[in-house]
Design a protein around this motif. Structure first.
Motif, mmCIF file in Angstrom:
data_model
loop_
_atom_site.group_PDB
_atom_site.id
_atom_site.type_symbol
_atom_site.label_atom_id
_atom_site.label_comp_id
_atom_site.label_asym_id
_atom_site.label_seq_id
_atom_site.Cartn_x
_atom_site.Cartn_y
_atom_site.Cartn_z
ATOM 1 N N ALA A 46 -3.336 10.613 -7.293
ATOM 2 C CA ALA A 46 -3.009 10.072 -8.610
ATOM 3 C C ALA A 46 -4.193 10.195 -9.559
ATOM 4 N N LEU A 47 -5.320 10.584 -9.038
ATOM 5 C CA LEU A 47 -6.519 10.645 -9.850
ATOM 6 C C LEU A 47 -6.654 11.992 -10.559
ATOM 7 N N PHE A 88 -0.301 -1.425 -5.962
ATOM 8 C CA PHE A 88 -1.562 -1.645 -5.259
ATOM 9 C C PHE A 88 -1.468 -2.876 -4.346
ATOM 10 N N ILE A 89 -0.949 -3.971 -4.865
ATOM 11 C CA ILE A 89 -0.808 -5.189 -4.062
ATOM 12 C C ILE A 89 0.180 -4.948 -2.914
ATOM 13 N N GLY A 90 1.260 -4.234 -3.197
ATOM 14 C CA GLY A 90 2.224 -3.914 -2.146
ATOM 15 C C GLY A 90 1.614 -3.102 -1.026
ATOM 16 N N GLY A 91 0.717 -2.178 -1.352
ATOM 17 C CA GLY A 91 0.031 -1.385 -0.335
ATOM 18 C C GLY A 91 -0.857 -2.240 0.543
ATOM 19 N N ILE A 135 2.500 5.582 10.766
ATOM 20 C CA ILE A 135 3.273 6.380 9.795
ATOM 21 C C ILE A 135 2.339 7.299 9.021
ATOM 22 N N LEU A 136 1.218 6.757 8.541
ATOM 23 C CA LEU A 136 0.295 7.578 7.757
ATOM 24 C C LEU A 136 -0.356 8.671 8.602
ATOM 25 N N PRO A 180 -7.025 7.672 6.277
ATOM 26 C CA PRO A 180 -6.135 7.905 5.143
ATOM 27 C C PRO A 180 -5.658 6.628 4.471
ATOM 28 N N VAL A 181 -5.535 5.524 5.222
ATOM 29 C CA VAL A 181 -5.075 4.279 4.610
ATOM 30 C C VAL A 181 -6.122 3.754 3.638
ATOM 31 N N TRP A 182 -7.365 3.696 4.081
ATOM 32 C CA TRP A 182 -8.413 3.167 3.221
ATOM 33 C C TRP A 182 -8.710 4.125 2.073
ATOM 34 N N LEU A 183 -8.589 5.400 2.328
ATOM 35 C CA LEU A 183 -8.767 6.375 1.264
ATOM 36 C C LEU A 183 -7.671 6.205 0.215
ATOM 37 N N SER A 184 -6.457 6.040 0.675
ATOM 38 C CA SER A 184 -5.334 5.848 -0.239
ATOM 39 C C SER A 184 -5.498 4.571 -1.046
#
Length: 185
Positions: A147-148, A36-39, A53-54, A71-75
């Motif tokens: 992942a959910l 999560f922190i890496g993202g 990229i996304l 998609p970034v914020w959703l991810s």
């Protein structure tokens, strides 16, 4: 005499097993939190490249067909929800370990055990609530690689919560009977 020793041995094995499960959950939580922190760091360091990229991935896969979210914020929100859910899960496993440790010492009906069961109950209902939210997100987004949860375990989780609640009521009643007996003596 062997009948009394057998339940104690089973409880000791369960306590050791719950400690092992707790250690595994803590290691998995650290990995998940690091992801999560890496993202977040990836977005902060180079947001343009991350979005490019996304967006290419999104154009190729067309995974997100429901809501029109970035998609970034959703991810990242899905990952944050997963971290919170897994944190609750680690907390529940920790409480179960502490509860089994108390039970192993044959201190069954006391305020500490009642508090452990109460916290397990509240944490579990919180976990179910977050699982409902994740199911709504899953159904809205139709993300194959999410992942959910997709809601298949909700019925089992609700039944398990009922069992935890019944155990809480039984322990509360047992503690009250024990207090009444102590007052009489």
């Amino acid at each position: 005499m062997k009948m009394k020793d057998r339940p104690k041995r089973i409880l000791e094995v369960l306590e050791k097993f719950s400690f092992l499960v707790l250690i595994i959950h803590i290691i998995m939580w650290l990995f998940l939190f690091g992801t999560f922190i890496g993202g977040w760091l990836r977005i902060v360091i180079n947001p343009t490249k991350t979005f490019t990229i996304l967006n290419r991935i999104m154009d190729a896969d067309k995974q997100y067909t429901g809501i029109g979210a970035n998609p970034v914020w959703l991810s990242l929100s899905i990952t944050a929800l997963t971290v919170i859910m897994f944190s609750l899960r680690v907390f529940i496993v920790y409480l179960i370990y502490r509860f089994l440790k108390q039970i192993t010492m044959y201190t069954i009906f006391n305020e500490t055990n009642l508090q452990f069961i109460r916290l397990i109950n509240y944490s579990f209902i919180g976990f179910i609530g977050l699982d409902v939210i994740s199911t709504i997100i899953f159904k809205s987004v139709h993300s194959v690689g999410s992942a959910l949860s997709n809601g298949h375990g909700l019925g089992f989780e609700i039944l398990a919560w009922f069992v935890i609640y019944v155990i809480y009521v039984v322990f509360e009643y047992g503690l009250q009977i024990q207090k009444d007996n102590d007052a009489i003596i």
